[in-house]
Design a protein around this motif. Structure first.
Motif, PDB file in Angstrom:
ATOM      1  N   ILE A 105       8.210   8.268   3.670  1.00  7.03           N
ATOM      2  CA  ILE A 105       7.059   8.475   2.119  1.00  7.03           C
ATOM      3  C   ILE A 105       7.965   8.773   1.123  1.00  7.03           C
ATOM      4  O   ILE A 105       7.578   8.142   0.126  1.00  7.03           O
ATOM      5  N   PHE A 106       8.629   9.841   1.041  1.00  6.74           N
ATOM      6  CA  PHE A 106       9.433  10.508  -0.158  1.00  6.74           C
ATOM      7  C   PHE A 106      10.536  10.250  -0.447  1.00  6.74           C
ATOM      8  O   PHE A 106      10.572  10.078  -1.457  1.00  6.74           O
ATOM      9  N   SER A 112      -5.583  10.332   1.650  1.00  2.57           N
ATOM     10  CA  SER A 112      -6.019   9.288   2.357  1.00  2.57           C
ATOM     11  C   SER A 112      -4.435   8.429   1.123  1.00  2.57           C
ATOM     12  O   SER A 112      -4.369   8.140   0.517  1.00  2.57           O
ATOM     13  N   MET A 113      -5.233   7.785   2.580  1.00  5.21           N
ATOM     14  CA  MET A 113      -3.551   6.026   2.157  1.00  5.21           C
ATOM     15  C   MET A 113      -4.136   5.090   2.411  1.00  5.21           C
ATOM     16  O   MET A 113      -4.048   3.859   2.541  1.00  5.21           O
ATOM     17  N   GLY A 114      -5.876   4.811   1.962  1.00  2.08           N
ATOM     18  CA  GLY A 114      -6.915   4.170   2.613  1.00  2.08           C
ATOM     19  C   GLY A 114      -8.019   3.339   2.090  1.00  2.08           C
ATOM     20  O   GLY A 114      -8.111   4.869   1.915  1.00  2.08           O
ATOM     21  N   LEU A 125       1.187  -0.458   0.156  1.00  6.21           N
ATOM     22  CA  LEU A 125       0.112   0.329   0.030  1.00  6.21           C
ATOM     23  C   LEU A 125       0.798   1.259  -0.507  1.00  6.21           C
ATOM     24  O   LEU A 125       0.568   2.369  -1.078  1.00  6.21           O
ATOM     25  N   ILE A 126       2.108   1.771   1.257  1.00  9.09           N
ATOM     26  CA  ILE A 126       2.842   2.838   1.286  1.00  9.09           C
ATOM     27  C   ILE A 126       4.215   2.026   1.101  1.00  9.09           C
ATOM     28  O   ILE A 126       4.114   0.867   1.173  1.00  9.09           O
ATOM     29  N   PRO A 127       5.345   2.520   1.338  1.00 12.01           N
ATOM     30  CA  PRO A 127       6.588   2.674   1.531  1.00 12.01           C
ATOM     31  C   PRO A 127       6.800   1.784   2.693  1.00 12.01           C
ATOM     32  O   PRO A 127       5.529   1.912   2.930  1.00 12.01           O
ATOM     33  N   ASN A 142       4.346   0.696  -4.994  1.00  8.09           N
ATOM     34  CA  ASN A 142       3.058   1.375  -3.719  1.00  8.09           C
ATOM     35  C   ASN A 142       2.909   2.555  -4.642  1.00  8.09           C
ATOM     36  O   ASN A 142       2.963   2.898  -4.972  1.00  8.09           O
ATOM     37  N   ILE A 143       2.110   2.527  -3.889  1.00  9.35           N
ATOM     38  CA  ILE A 143       1.422   4.087  -4.422  1.00  9.35           C
ATOM     39  C   ILE A 143       2.308   5.251  -4.240  1.00  9.35           C
ATOM     40  O   ILE A 143       1.873   6.017  -5.869  1.00  9.35           O
TER      41      ILE A 143
END
Length: 1010
Positions: free
Chosen positions: A444-445, A533-535, A37-39, A370-371
């Protein structure tokens, strides 16, 4: 760098075959990328939870909480520890430690395990796991990370009693799911077998002189109905059990009732291992569930309530779609400018090849798909083609002048290799300072930045080596020179540029005025932290009833809410949990902390894809009003903004009021709460202020027991009854058989719910010989704190709330104004935590990162161009980008958040490309003997087409990301809008302002560069 082109042209076939081989390996690497989903983020938080049965809050804080706090503080203070917060309530201690991002949390866990194991804790704490039949440690260390979140939530339902459904889950489903590769743990909730619950009335017990031991001792076995139990004689004046107690059939204490879409169900949650691929594991689980469905029998079904991979796959598909659309738009720009199919196709090759080489680098460095990383690729699509555009355009132009292929390719490379290399290095170098931003933003970045870097460097190699090799198909067998005339946009530009060079100061002043005006818009645009959002977007409905509410009564209230949801067309499904499961220590901890229990329920609502989240929150909240008189129903949206944890929400208010005196803290907290009520943009404002409440305190006293004539042995014999009186319990070996089903008998404890000391003192203990509770214990109503909170080992209270205004920065400033307006409060400190603290730290670090990036870029350009003056002229293009970025945010309705600042950071590298290419050509023209003005006119006219092409490809490739906003891609939309706005303004103004500044610096129009 043009030597790479020369090397590639020595054997075009080898170059092309090598590119094909790399493409094949890259596709293989792409197919094997771990999808998440995310890192992979290591959240720097850990909690220590300890259960201390029957202990008061002050006892808990002194004997458990404070020693644990000391272990953490002594070992990690000054080594990455940010804050230690704790809450000590009756029978429970919760300590949370927050560290700096980058702290080795494995080392933290090992250190805490070692330190806590050396503590001398009360025996009741150590023995608690045995009491509940658990193998879990107490205290228990619980790290907060993405791996504790379920990958998938399933629901087992059917035309069977819940306990039978649970048996099916435990015997047929859980054992099969645990075998699936990548699955770490499978948990169940709900389906707990009912008990026959006896709730004694203390007034009636005193009236008839009945003790708990008398009830337990005279209850027999072989009952076939509840009325049989009610008619049990208690052996005193023909008193029956129904005279002093109620008998009912209900789930046991600390158990949960689960329903799916209003139907009884058993919840099954699946947690994956840290290293497994989310999508692959979810697919394997779904395949296993599909296989099991045919074996469960008629009327029993397994449905998927939540699948993390669904959101991932949907988001990734949307990002791929946007990347493809962006790539097609970029290729169309090339075709429209060059009006050549072969040239457009050759240029287009750079996009997929650069992307796949980027994926290869991701695989080699362990970065997941991921996203965020796929968003990076989608955003970079337009930029990946820029270098190839410049290379193809210069080769195409030279071929039309009559040069043969080799002359055109090598000559073109000599002309543009240095500027495009400089531009690429400048573009990727801007991410270097990002390594030092830290916090959740850095976590995240950084993968985002690395992904862009890999693809950009790949695009440079493709432009310098593969594109010239493929450009052979642009050349005809016998090159013939073609008369090249200025097209319509070149003619317009030359006329406008001549006017600009005649009004240089005016143009520069206008540019400065525009910059100042755009910066002034920041106050209107506002600031925020992480948007979007992340979900999957969900709605959470929490029901909290008075503390002593039975679980069946709570279930009835939840059923009323479920009825409302069943009639809502926007609702896809909903999952209800009433009470808290006692099958795990975590469930008991949640109940003890007020997060669960028979008086609470939680309903998770999943909406259809086209539903309006905020509208549904408002509608459901309104519909729930009036369902309960004594209790609270809260409705809130949860769209993953907390990115799976991290200790703060993207729009939360968190103030810590700290001091040495509880009364002073309470006074300041009350004053601040009153002031914050008037601040617009804050909802759900509340404080966890410690309150003093009257509480019945019962403590066994051996001296009083001895006075009453009881020996130590007799006291030991009374101990089980005392526990039964206080906490209740199941009577071993005694059951009721109803409809051929056997149910255990449970007696509820009554002492903890008493508020009358005299009533408690007269309770009988023992049978057949009995004494009063007052004979063996100290019984009194005392003033006890509801809980005791610490922040960084100091007494504290916390004020929390939700910031509803999109301009989070403005609300934070308004909050700080109210803090500053408080009367003097010596000895009490107010500390900003949560989002305001993280936002302030992140913005200051991002600002520094942007300044450092500008310096790094300047040094790179200066080194590559071997000049100081021209790089300074080129740097003028940077503020020109900001002129368009801020109005773009304002027009689109976005605020200046972290992703927008990432866009500004990216612009530093992107906008320099056009300025570098333009100034490099002007310098070449001056070296060829032209005056400054003629060089600017000729260079500008020559570079106009590639500048417009690269700018338009970048802009158009980002438009799908900016316009086609969907769940999970709002971060990319904000970033894209900043880049698009900046590219529009910088491209237009660079074509005029840079020549004006260049002409002002090089004031000798007749002096060529030698």
């Amino acid at each position: 760098m043009w030597h790479l082109t020369k090397l590639a042209l020595r054997s075009r076939v080898v170059t092309i075959l090598l590119a094909l081989a790399i493409a094949g390996v890259s596709i293989w690497a792409f197919l094997g990328l771990k999808v998440e989903l995310i890192p992979d983020i290591s959240f720097p938080y850990t909690t220590v939870v300890a259960v201390y049965p029957q202990a008061t809050p002050d006892t808990v804080v002194n004997e458990v909480t404070a020693p644990i706090e000391k272990v953490i503080w002594d070992e990690w203070s000054g080594k990455g520890l940010k804050h230690v917060t704790s809450t000590s309530s009756a029978g429970m201690s919760l300590v949370m430690a927050e560290f700096e991002y980058g702290t080795d949390m494995t080392a933290v866990g090992n250190s805490l395990n070692e330190g806590i194991s050396k503590l001398t804790l009360p025996q009741a704490v150590i023995n608690f796991p045995k009491l509940i039949g658990s193998n879990t440690k107490n205290p228990q260390i619980i790290p907060i990370n993405m791996n504790i979140l379920p990958l998938m939530n399933l629901s087992l339902s059917g035309d069977l009693p819940p306990e039978q459904l649970k048996q099916i889950a435990l015997t047929q489903i859980v054992p099969e799911l645990i075998k699936v590769g990548g699955v770490l743990r499978v948990d169940t909730e709900g389906g707990d077998k009912d008990q026959v619950v006896i709730a004694a009335n203390p007034d009636k017990m005193n009236q008839y002189g009945i003790s708990m031991a008398q009830i337990a001792g005279l209850l027999g076995t072989g009952y076939s109905s509840l009325s049989d139990i009610e008619n049990t004689s208690l052996g005193t004046d023909n008193i029956k059990l129904s005279d002093i107690a109620t008998v009912s059939q209900s789930p046991p204490p600390l158990s949960a009732i689960t329903r799916t879409n209003g139907r009884p169900s058993v919840g099954i949650s699946v947690v994956k291992t840290e290293s497994s691929n989310t999508v692959e594991t979810a697919n394997a689980i779904n395949a296993k569930v599909a296989e099991l469905k045919g074996k469960l029998g008629n009327g029993v079904t397994v449905s998927t309530i939540f699948d993390q991979s669904d959101f991932i796959k949907a988001s990734i598909n949307q990002l791929w779609e946007k990347a493809v659309i962006g790539g097609v738009l970029a290729i169309m720009v090339v075709f429209l400018f060059l009006w050549a199919v072969r040239a457009s196709l050759i240029t287009a090759i750079s996009i997929p090849l650069s992307l796949f080489i980027g994926f290869l680098c991701m695989r080699l460095t362990g970065i997941t798909l991921n996203i965020l990383t796929l968003m990076a690729m989608a955003l970079a699509v337009g930029r990946l083609i820029d270098d190839s555009i410049v290379m193809v355009e210069v080769i195409f132009r030279r071929l039309r002048r009559g040069e043969n292929f080799k002359e055109a390719a090598i000559g073109g490379a000599r002309e543009v290799a240095t500027p495009i290399t400089t531009a690429i290095l400048a573009t990727v170098a801007i991410f270097i300072p990002l390594m030092f931003v830290g916090g959740i933003v850095g976590e995240i970045f950084i993968p985002f930045a690395l992904t862009v870097t890999f693809a950009m460097l790949a695009s440079l190699l493709v432009a310098l080596m593969l594109i010239p090799a493929l450009s052979r198909w642009l050349a005809s067998a016998k090159p013939k020179p073609v008369t090249i005339r200025d097209n319509w946009y070149q003619k317009i530009y030359v006329r406008a540029l001549k006017w600009t060079l005649g009004h240089r100061v005016t143009v520069v002043v206008i540019a400065v005025a525009l910059l100042i005006g755009s910066m002034g818009l920041l106050s209107v645009t506002g600031t925020s932290f992480l948007s979007g959002s992340m979900g999957e977007a969900t709605i959470t409905i929490n029901i909290a009833l008075p503390a002593n509410t039975e679980i069946n009564a709570t279930s009835a209230v939840a059923a009323k809410v479920e009825t409302l949801l069943s009639g809502d067309a926007a609702v896809r499904s909903f999952d209800s949990t009433i009470g808290t499961s006692a099958t795990s220590m975590a469930g008991i901890m949640s109940a003890s902390l007020g997060g669960g229990g028979s008086n609470t329920a939680m309903i998770i609502v999943y909406l259809k894809s086209d539903a309006d989240l905020q509208r549904e929150v408002t509608a459901i909240n309104k519909a729930c009003q009036g369902i309960v008189e004594n209790g609270l129903i809260t409705v809130s949206s949860d769209s993953g903004g907390g990115m799976g944890g991290g200790g703060f929400s993207i729009s939360s208010l968190d103030l810590s009021i700290q001091g040495q005196n509880q009364e002073d803290i309470a006074k300041v907290t009350a004053q601040l709460m009153e002031k914050l009520q008037g601040v617009n943009g804050i909802a759900d404002l509340k404080s966890d202020l410690t309150t003093v409440v009257p509480k019945l305190n019962i403590a066994l006293d051996p001296a009083k027991a001895a006075t009453a004539g009881l020996t130590a042995t007799q006291m030991a014999q009374l101990q089980p009854e005392f526990i039964l009186l206080m906490n209740g319990g199941t009577l071993p070996g005694k059951t009721v058989t109803i409809d051929n089903e056997s149910y255990p008998i449970y007696i509820k404890g009554i002492a903890q719910n008493l508020s009358d000391a005299e009533q408690a003192k007269n309770l009988k203990i023992g049978f057949p010989r009995s004494v009063t509770l007052n004979d063996i214990a100290d019984v009194a109503v005392v003033e006890l704190p509801s809980h005791i909170s610490h922040t960084d080992t100091v007494l504290s209270a916390t004020i929390t709330g939700t910031i509803t205004d999109k301009n989070v920065g403005a609300v934070n400033r308004a909050i700080q104004q109210q803090v500053n307006a408080l009367p003097a409060h010596p000895g009490v400190d107010i500390v900003t935590a949560g989002i305001a603290e993280e936002m302030g730290n992140t913005f200051s670090r991002m600002f520094i990162a942007i300044i450092v990036a500008i310096i790094i870029v300047f040094l790179i350009v200066m080194f590559m161009m071997r000049s100081i003056i021209n790089p300074l002229i080129i740097m003028v293009s940077l503020p020109l980008a900001f002129i368009g970025s801020i109005p773009a945010l304002l027009i689109s309705g976005h605020t200046l958040g972290v992703s927008a600042m990432m866009g500004l950071l990216m612009l530093i590298g992107i906008v320099l490309t056009n300025a570098i290419v333009l100034v490099s050509m002007v310098e070449q023209q001056r070296k060829n003997g032209l005056s400054t003005q003629d060089a600017l006119l000729e260079g500008g006219k020559t570079r106009l087409r590639p500048i417009l092409m690269t700018a338009l490809t970048t802009i158009l490739a980002m438009i799908p990301m900016a316009v086609m906003v969907s769940s999970g891609t709002v971060l990319g939309a904000e970033l894209s809008i900043v880049v698009i706005g900046g590219m529009v303004s910088s491209t237009f103004l660079t074509l005029f302002v840079i020549p004006a500044v260049y002409s002002l610096v090089h004031r000798h129009p007749k002096q060529p560069v030698v």
